[in-house]
Design a protein around this motif. Sequence first.
Motif, PDB file in Angstrom:
ATOM      1  N   THR A  88       0.830  -1.208   0.000  1.00 45.45           N
ATOM      2  CA  THR A  88       0.000   0.000   0.000  1.00 45.45           C
ATOM      3  C   THR A  88       0.865   1.259   0.000  1.00 45.45           C
ATOM      4  O   THR A  88       0.568   2.232  -0.720  1.00 45.45           O
ATOM      5  CB  THR A  88      -0.930   0.005   1.226  1.00 45.45           C
ATOM      6  OG1 THR A  88      -1.663  -1.230   1.269  1.00 45.45           O
ATOM      7  CG2 THR A  88      -1.910   1.161   1.167  1.00 45.45           C
ATOM      8  N   LEU A  89       1.917   1.255   0.792  1.00 47.96           N
ATOM      9  CA  LEU A  89       2.824   2.399   0.822  1.00 47.96           C
ATOM     10  C   LEU A  89       3.432   2.649  -0.561  1.00 47.96           C
ATOM     11  O   LEU A  89       3.517   3.792  -1.027  1.00 47.96           O
ATOM     12  CB  LEU A  89       3.945   2.167   1.840  1.00 47.96           C
ATOM     13  CG  LEU A  89       3.551   2.198   3.322  1.00 47.96           C
ATOM     14  CD1 LEU A  89       4.697   1.688   4.186  1.00 47.96           C
ATOM     15  CD2 LEU A  89       3.156   3.607   3.749  1.00 47.96           C
ATOM     16  N   TYR A  90       3.836   1.587  -1.229  1.00 53.11           N
ATOM     17  CA  TYR A  90       4.473   1.755  -2.537  1.00 53.11           C
ATOM     18  C   TYR A  90       3.481   2.177  -3.610  1.00 53.11           C
ATOM     19  O   TYR A  90       3.862   2.875  -4.561  1.00 53.11           O
ATOM     20  CB  TYR A  90       5.229   0.484  -2.936  1.00 53.11           C
ATOM     21  CG  TYR A  90       6.666   0.545  -2.487  1.00 53.11           C
ATOM     22  CD1 TYR A  90       7.604   1.268  -3.213  1.00 53.11           C
ATOM     23  CD2 TYR A  90       7.073  -0.080  -1.317  1.00 53.11           C
ATOM     24  CE1 TYR A  90       8.917   1.360  -2.789  1.00 53.11           C
ATOM     25  CE2 TYR A  90       8.384   0.001  -0.885  1.00 53.11           C
ATOM     26  CZ  TYR A  90       9.302   0.725  -1.628  1.00 53.11           C
ATOM     27  OH  TYR A  90      10.604   0.831  -1.198  1.00 53.11           O
ATOM     28  N   TYR A  91       2.225   1.777  -3.480  1.00 53.87           N
ATOM     29  CA  TYR A  91       1.231   2.272  -4.428  1.00 53.87           C
ATOM     30  C   TYR A  91       1.118   3.789  -4.322  1.00 53.87           C
ATOM     31  O   TYR A  91       1.172   4.509  -5.325  1.00 53.87           O
ATOM     32  CB  TYR A  91      -0.142   1.640  -4.174  1.00 53.87           C
ATOM     33  CG  TYR A  91      -1.224   2.314  -4.995  1.00 53.87           C
ATOM     34  CD1 TYR A  91      -1.396   2.006  -6.339  1.00 53.87           C
ATOM     35  CD2 TYR A  91      -2.043   3.303  -4.435  1.00 53.87           C
ATOM     36  CE1 TYR A  91      -2.345   2.656  -7.119  1.00 53.87           C
ATOM     37  CE2 TYR A  91      -2.989   3.955  -5.197  1.00 53.87           C
ATOM     38  CZ  TYR A  91      -3.149   3.618  -6.529  1.00 53.87           C
ATOM     39  OH  TYR A  91      -4.089   4.276  -7.290  1.00 53.87           O
ATOM     40  N   HIS A  92       0.953   4.276  -3.110  1.00 49.70           N
ATOM     41  CA  HIS A  92       0.787   5.716  -2.916  1.00 49.70           C
ATOM     42  C   HIS A  92       2.076   6.478  -3.243  1.00 49.70           C
ATOM     43  O   HIS A  92       2.020   7.594  -3.764  1.00 49.70           O
ATOM     44  CB  HIS A  92       0.338   6.003  -1.484  1.00 49.70           C
ATOM     45  CG  HIS A  92      -1.085   5.614  -1.227  1.00 49.70           C
ATOM     46  ND1 HIS A  92      -2.140   6.441  -1.537  1.00 49.70           N
ATOM     47  CD2 HIS A  92      -1.635   4.485  -0.703  1.00 49.70           C
ATOM     48  CE1 HIS A  92      -3.284   5.841  -1.220  1.00 49.70           C
ATOM     49  NE2 HIS A  92      -3.004   4.655  -0.710  1.00 49.70           N
ATOM     50  N   ALA A  93       3.232   5.870  -2.960  1.00 52.03           N
ATOM     51  CA  ALA A  93       4.489   6.514  -3.322  1.00 52.03           C
ATOM     52  C   ALA A  93       4.643   6.574  -4.839  1.00 52.03           C
ATOM     53  O   ALA A  93       5.083   7.596  -5.393  1.00 52.03           O
ATOM     54  CB  ALA A  93       5.665   5.768  -2.703  1.00 52.03           C
ATOM     55  N   GLY A  94       4.264   5.499  -5.503  1.00 53.37           N
ATOM     56  CA  GLY A  94       4.386   5.464  -6.953  1.00 53.37           C
ATOM     57  C   GLY A  94       3.517   6.490  -7.649  1.00 53.37           C
ATOM     58  O   GLY A  94       3.942   7.135  -8.616  1.00 53.37           O
ATOM     59  N   THR A  95       2.311   6.675  -7.165  1.00 53.00           N
ATOM     60  CA  THR A  95       1.402   7.638  -7.801  1.00 53.00           C
ATOM     61  C   THR A  95       1.805   9.075  -7.513  1.00 53.00           C
ATOM     62  O   THR A  95       1.297  10.003  -8.159  1.00 53.00           O
ATOM     63  CB  THR A  95      -0.042   7.413  -7.324  1.00 53.00           C
ATOM     64  OG1 THR A  95      -0.113   7.578  -5.899  1.00 53.00           O
ATOM     65  CG2 THR A  95      -0.535   6.018  -7.706  1.00 53.00           C
ATOM     66  N   ARG A  96       2.699   9.268  -6.549  1.00 57.49           N
ATOM     67  CA  ARG A  96       3.134  10.617  -6.186  1.00 57.49           C
ATOM     68  C   ARG A  96       4.601  10.875  -6.514  1.00 57.49           C
ATOM     69  O   ARG A  96       5.144  11.915  -6.139  1.00 57.49           O
ATOM     70  CB  ARG A  96       2.895  10.852  -4.682  1.00 57.49           C
ATOM     71  CG  ARG A  96       1.431  10.956  -4.302  1.00 57.49           C
ATOM     72  CD  ARG A  96       1.248  10.844  -2.808  1.00 57.49           C
ATOM     73  NE  ARG A  96      -0.128  11.157  -2.403  1.00 57.49           N
ATOM     74  CZ  ARG A  96      -1.148  10.323  -2.547  1.00 57.49           C
ATOM     75  NH1 ARG A  96      -0.958   9.119  -3.072  1.00 57.49           N
ATOM     76  NH2 ARG A  96      -2.363  10.677  -2.159  1.00 57.49           N
ATOM     77  N   SER A  97       5.246   9.934  -7.178  1.00 54.82           N
ATOM     78  CA  SER A  97       6.685  10.055  -7.452  1.00 54.82           C
ATOM     79  C   SER A  97       7.439  10.371  -6.166  1.00 54.82           C
ATOM     80  O   SER A  97       8.235  11.310  -6.085  1.00 54.82           O
ATOM     81  CB  SER A  97       6.952  11.133  -8.506  1.00 54.82           C
ATOM     82  OG  SER A  97       6.358  10.786  -9.733  1.00 54.82           O
ATOM     83  N   SER A  98       7.171   9.573  -5.146  1.00 55.82           N
ATOM     84  CA  SER A  98       7.750   9.823  -3.828  1.00 55.82           C
ATOM     85  C   SER A  98       8.497   8.595  -3.322  1.00 55.82           C
ATOM     86  O   SER A  98       8.368   7.488  -3.861  1.00 55.82           O
ATOM     87  CB  SER A  98       6.648  10.205  -2.836  1.00 55.82           C
ATOM     88  OG  SER A  98       6.074  11.449  -3.168  1.00 55.82           O
ATOM     89  N   LEU A  99       9.266   8.795  -2.278  1.00 57.31           N
ATOM     90  CA  LEU A  99      10.051   7.739  -1.656  1.00 57.31           C
ATOM     91  C   LEU A  99       9.333   7.186  -0.435  1.00 57.31           C
ATOM     92  O   LEU A  99       8.759   7.948   0.347  1.00 57.31           O
ATOM     93  CB  LEU A  99      11.412   8.285  -1.212  1.00 57.31           C
ATOM     94  CG  LEU A  99      12.335   8.824  -2.303  1.00 57.31           C
ATOM     95  CD1 LEU A  99      13.443   9.666  -1.676  1.00 57.31           C
ATOM     96  CD2 LEU A  99      12.924   7.690  -3.118  1.00 57.31           C
ATOM     97  N   VAL A 100       9.384   5.865  -0.267  1.00 59.05           N
ATOM     98  CA  VAL A 100       8.903   5.251   0.969  1.00 59.05           C
ATOM     99  C   VAL A 100      10.020   5.354   2.002  1.00 59.05           C
ATOM    100  O   VAL A 100      11.117   4.809   1.818  1.00 59.05           O
ATOM    101  CB  VAL A 100       8.523   3.779   0.752  1.00 59.05           C
ATOM    102  CG1 VAL A 100       8.168   3.109   2.092  1.00 59.05           C
ATOM    103  CG2 VAL A 100       7.347   3.661  -0.211  1.00 59.05           C
ATOM    104  N   ALA A 101       9.758   6.094   3.065  1.00 61.11           N
ATOM    105  CA  ALA A 101      10.758   6.295   4.116  1.00 61.11           C
ATOM    106  C   ALA A 101      10.628   5.203   5.165  1.00 61.11           C
ATOM    107  O   ALA A 101       9.555   4.998   5.732  1.00 61.11           O
ATOM    108  CB  ALA A 101      10.597   7.673   4.756  1.00 61.11           C
ATOM    109  N   GLY A 102      11.727   4.497   5.418  1.00 63.24           N
ATOM    110  CA  GLY A 102      11.721   3.432   6.414  1.00 63.24           C
ATOM    111  C   GLY A 102      11.752   3.969   7.822  1.00 63.24           C
ATOM    112  O   GLY A 102      12.214   5.087   8.081  1.00 63.24           O
ATOM    113  N   THR A 103      11.266   3.157   8.759  1.00 61.79           N
ATOM    114  CA  THR A 103      11.166   3.589  10.153  1.00 61.79           C
ATOM    115  C   THR A 103      11.979   2.708  11.097  1.00 61.79           C
ATOM    116  O   THR A 103      11.815   2.782  12.314  1.00 61.79           O
ATOM    117  CB  THR A 103       9.694   3.609  10.603  1.00 61.79           C
ATOM    118  OG1 THR A 103       9.161   2.280  10.514  1.00 61.79           O
ATOM    119  CG2 THR A 103       8.868   4.534   9.724  1.00 61.79           C
TER     120      THR A 103
END
Length: 275
Positions: free
Chosen positions: A123-138
């Motif tokens: 889910t995180l990668y779907y939203h990151a992909g549609t926004r040209s954004s990076l998934v930040a790890g925690t």
Amino acid sequence: MLYQEVVDHLVTWLKSYAEENRQQGFVVGVSGGVDSALTSTLCAMTGLPTLLLELPIHQPKQQVSRAQEHMSQLQSRFGNVSGKRVDLTQAFDDLVSDWEKSDNQHIMHLTLANTRSRLRMTTLYYHAGTRSSLVAGTGNKIEDFGVGFYTKYGDGGVDISPIADLTKTEVFHLAKFVGVPESILIAPPTDGLWEDDRSDEDQMGATYPELEWAMEWLSDHGVRQNNKWIWDSAYETLTNPRQQEVLRIYMRMNNANQHKMNPIPVCIIPVEFKF
């Protein structure tokens, strides 16, 4: 620790990496825990668009309330922050409803916990992909490089890891410095993968400060063979039985989770087989 200098360094590093890789911003899964709260705050401080995702799956109410409090607070502080709740409970139930059940209840429940984490990663990668954004790890230093307390291709599946060189103790100090809500700072750390709200300590059998001590002690006195910690007679010089127990916990988890922390093995074909 020089708090302001560390924060400035992390924020500059995050922003520079995003810009160098032509990414617009960050997506962070917010759990109501201190690691995700610090990570999302640091991302927000870059000034780049930062999306916070709350991803409950049969989540205890106290975790949900902490996550929502943090999301609201961060959106009120930073105009570049947006938040979204994506309830994955039904998707998770549908996904596993027809799966074969294991007779080993412990293994089955652990596997389902990891499945939750991997569903969140997707889910995180779907939203990151549609926004040209990076998934930040925690993940923090103890989780990522000490005991491997994370899910491979779940919360371990990220683009960038801003707090992976900070111990849990340092995470708490830095989180307080940047204004993370008190409710998160005083909550027992939990990975959020169980319906009963069990803590990380419940699962690991040791506190983060104890594991931090073990990591440091073994770096100075530990013995390794074939990339594994082994028990050595030098450890018997520790007269505190709890310290010996914590060392055994740390060594067991570190050895068992090397497959997470090491690069994926590649079978190299002899050149003479490929002519």
